[in-house]
Design an enzyme around this catalytic site. Structure first.
Site, PDB file in Angstrom:
ATOM      1  CB  SER A  49     -88.097 -62.494 -29.405  1.00 53.59           C
ATOM      2  OG  SER A  49     -88.763 -61.260 -29.390  1.00 53.59           O
ATOM      3  CE1 TYR A  69     -85.085 -60.429 -33.505  1.00 55.73           C
ATOM      4  CE2 TYR A  69     -87.308 -60.219 -32.633  1.00 55.73           C
ATOM      5  CZ  TYR A  69     -85.943 -60.348 -32.421  1.00 55.73           C
ATOM      6  OH  TYR A  69     -85.446 -60.413 -31.140  1.00 55.73           O
TER       7      TYR A  69
HETATM    8  N1  LIG Z   1     -82.805 -56.780 -26.539  1.00 58.98           N
HETATM    9  C1  LIG Z   1     -84.080 -57.153 -26.605  1.00 58.98           C
HETATM   10  O1  LIG Z   1     -84.987 -56.402 -26.247  1.00 58.98           O
HETATM   11  C2  LIG Z   1     -84.437 -58.526 -27.094  1.00 58.98           C
HETATM   12  C3  LIG Z   1     -85.797 -58.882 -27.086  1.00 58.98           C
HETATM   13  C4  LIG Z   1     -86.144 -60.148 -27.523  1.00 58.98           C
HETATM   14  C5  LIG Z   1     -85.189 -61.037 -27.948  1.00 58.98           C
HETATM   15  N2  LIG Z   1     -83.870 -60.665 -27.951  1.00 58.98           N
HETATM   16  C6  LIG Z   1     -82.891 -61.652 -28.419  1.00 58.98           C
HETATM   17  O2  LIG Z   1     -81.812 -61.724 -27.528  1.00 58.98           O
HETATM   18  C7  LIG Z   1     -80.632 -62.158 -28.233  1.00 58.98           C
HETATM   19  C8  LIG Z   1     -79.473 -61.238 -27.876  1.00 58.98           C
HETATM   20  O3  LIG Z   1     -79.768 -59.953 -28.359  1.00 58.98           O
HETATM   21  P1  LIG Z   1     -79.232 -58.594 -27.693  1.00 58.98           P
HETATM   22  O4  LIG Z   1     -80.422 -57.768 -27.421  1.00 58.98           O
HETATM   23  O5  LIG Z   1     -78.273 -58.887 -26.620  1.00 58.98           O
HETATM   24  O6  LIG Z   1     -78.515 -57.951 -28.969  1.00 58.98           O
HETATM   25  P2  LIG Z   1     -77.060 -57.304 -29.159  1.00 58.98           P
HETATM   26  O7  LIG Z   1     -77.068 -56.734 -30.520  1.00 58.98           O
HETATM   27  O8  LIG Z   1     -76.739 -56.418 -28.019  1.00 58.98           O
HETATM   28  O9  LIG Z   1     -76.116 -58.587 -29.074  1.00 58.98           O
HETATM   29  C9  LIG Z   1     -76.173 -59.590 -30.066  1.00 58.98           C
HETATM   30  C10 LIG Z   1     -74.811 -60.212 -30.216  1.00 58.98           C
HETATM   31  O10 LIG Z   1     -74.905 -61.176 -31.272  1.00 58.98           O
HETATM   32  C11 LIG Z   1     -73.736 -61.026 -32.092  1.00 58.98           C
HETATM   33  N3  LIG Z   1     -74.003 -61.506 -33.449  1.00 58.98           N
HETATM   34  C12 LIG Z   1     -74.714 -60.909 -34.442  1.00 58.98           C
HETATM   35  N4  LIG Z   1     -74.639 -61.640 -35.548  1.00 58.98           N
HETATM   36  C13 LIG Z   1     -73.871 -62.715 -35.273  1.00 58.98           C
HETATM   37  C14 LIG Z   1     -73.424 -63.827 -36.031  1.00 58.98           C
HETATM   38  N5  LIG Z   1     -73.729 -63.980 -37.331  1.00 58.98           N
HETATM   39  N6  LIG Z   1     -72.656 -64.759 -35.406  1.00 58.98           N
HETATM   40  C15 LIG Z   1     -72.312 -64.616 -34.107  1.00 58.98           C
HETATM   41  N7  LIG Z   1     -72.683 -63.581 -33.351  1.00 58.98           N
HETATM   42  C16 LIG Z   1     -73.454 -62.636 -33.928  1.00 58.98           C
HETATM   43  C17 LIG Z   1     -73.430 -59.535 -32.065  1.00 58.98           C
HETATM   44  O11 LIG Z   1     -72.091 -59.270 -32.434  1.00 58.98           O
HETATM   45  C18 LIG Z   1     -73.749 -59.186 -30.618  1.00 58.98           C
HETATM   46  O12 LIG Z   1     -72.600 -59.326 -29.787  1.00 58.98           O
HETATM   47  C19 LIG Z   1     -81.016 -62.148 -29.714  1.00 58.98           C
HETATM   48  O13 LIG Z   1     -81.308 -63.445 -30.149  1.00 58.98           O
HETATM   49  C20 LIG Z   1     -82.265 -61.282 -29.753  1.00 58.98           C
HETATM   50  O14 LIG Z   1     -83.107 -61.570 -30.843  1.00 58.98           O
HETATM   51  C21 LIG Z   1     -83.479 -59.430 -27.532  1.00 58.98           C
END
Ligand SMILES: NC(=O)c1ccc[n+]([C@@H]2O[C@H](COP(=O)([O-])OP(=O)(O)OC[C@H]3O[C@@H](n4cnc5c(N)ncnc54)[C@H](O)[C@@H]3O)[C@@H](O)[C@H]2O)c1
Length: 302
Positions: free
Chosen positions: A145, A158
């Site tokens: 991130s 986080y």
């Molecule tokens: N969306 C953003 O702006 C953003 C920014 C920086 C980093 N990220 C990173 O991107 C990645 C994806 O995030 P996203 O934004 O798509 O979030 P999201 O919540 O839309 O999707 C995350 C997915 O991870 C799954 N998940 C949660 N806990 C879990 C577990 N214990 N085991 C297996 N699966 C699990 C959820 O069910 C979900 O389908 C994450 O690592 C997040 O930290 C996202």
């Protein structure tokens, strides 16, 4: 541009594929002709993603895998190898966010975030790396991130988890090069997914007592609306990520500005210090203005 890597016909294992970035990634990689093994704890949405990929003509398998559980990873990996064989692309994407200030967060919150965001990567490497070393090939992609490249605002668990993922990725990048294994770390900026709207928020006891959970949720939702209006759509972001994977880049980001503070650390440490102060102040003032609209002076709750 000529890419160094062709993904067609190759095999991919991805975590957190039921929603958000993982879902967009899976569909885009299927369009590239990859065979997909998609995993998540959310089996219902995972099956929907599978159906969508099959409509595209893709070859896809699903498995329920809670990334915080090593046993789940081991069993999903066995299932993967029996269905698809060799692993070419491993995407450690699953992650969660829990909001709150350092003083209000109990150790259990730290544990919950680290168990998922950090231990997922540790479990994944432990399970899959021996296989990649044996084949002298493969590509590990860890999703960190912007919060993993500079100490932005809280929540601290986080930030800690995402910094750790960057460190692991950098170390493995150098270490695995001689074995023919690539490593990348994705540094998303702000992508329009449900990670923040579904995040649990731990407010201070005083805020909870005097403002109440309902109003706090309302304020948080109005903050999210502003953030989401500026966020990038997952489909657009994953196009950039796939480009970076094909180029075997260590750092893959969707917005150049995200890595600017990272560069500043080395080139101009004092400017970086000032950047951290200004960034935090700006965020605090934005929150203060927002709370003010609801008649709450945030300064009273510090
Ligand atoms: N969306 C953003 O702006 C953003 C920014 C920086 C980093 N990220 C990173 O991107 C990645 C994806 O995030 P996203 O934004 O798509 O979030 P999201 O919540 O839309 O999707 C995350 C997915 O991870 C799954 N998940 C949660 N806990 C879990 C577990 N214990 N085991 C297996 N699966 C699990 C959820 O069910 C979900 O389908 C994450 O690592 C997040 O930290 C996202």
């Amino acid at each position: 541009m000529k890419f160094t890597k062709d993904l067609e016909g190759k095999n991919c294992f991805i975590t957190g594929a039921a929603k958000g970035i993982g879902c967009a990634f899976s569909k885009a990689l299927a369009k590239e002709g990859m065979n997909l093994f998609i995993t998540d704890i959310d089996k219902e949405n995972l099956e929907n993603v599978k159906k969508e990929i099959e409509v595209l003509g893709g070859n896809v398998y699903t498995d329920k895998c809670d990334v915080s559980r090593y046993e789940d990873f081991k069993s999903a990996a066995e299932n993967f190898h029996s269905k698809l064989g060799k692993l070419d692309l491993l995407i450690n994407n699953a992650g969660i966010a829990i909001g709150g200030n350092a003083v209000d967060l109990e150790p259990e919150v730290w544990k919950e975030v680290l168990d998922i965001n950090l231990w997922s990567v540790i479990h994944s490497i432990k399970v899959f790396l021996p296989h990649m070393l044996e084949n002298k090939s493969g590509h590990i992609v860890n999703v960190s991130s912007g919060a993993g490249v500079f100490g932005s605002i809280e929540p601290l668990p986080y930030i800690a988890s995402k910094f750790a993922v960057v460190g692991i990725s950098e170390a493995l990048f150098g270490r695995l090069h001689r074995h023919g294994i690539n490593v990348s770390v994705i540094v998303p900026s702000y992508i329009r997914t449900r990670i923040f709207s579904s995040a649990k928020i731990k407010y201070s006891k005083k805020l909870m007592e005097e403002v109440g959970e309902e109003k706090l949720r309302e304020i948080y939702n109005s903050m999210l609306q502003v953030m989401e209006s500026k966020a990038m759509l997952p489909n657009r972001a994953v196009k950039k990520y796939i480009k970076g994977i094909k180029n075997n880049q260590l750092y893959i980001y969707d917005m150049r500005a995200v890595l600017m503070p990272y560069a500043m650390k080395g080139t101009d440490p004092q400017k970086f210090e000032q950047f951290l102060i200004n960034y935090t102040e700006q965020n605090f003032n934005a929150n203060k203005d927002l709370f003010q609209k609801y008649g709450i002076n945030l300064e009273d709750y510090l």
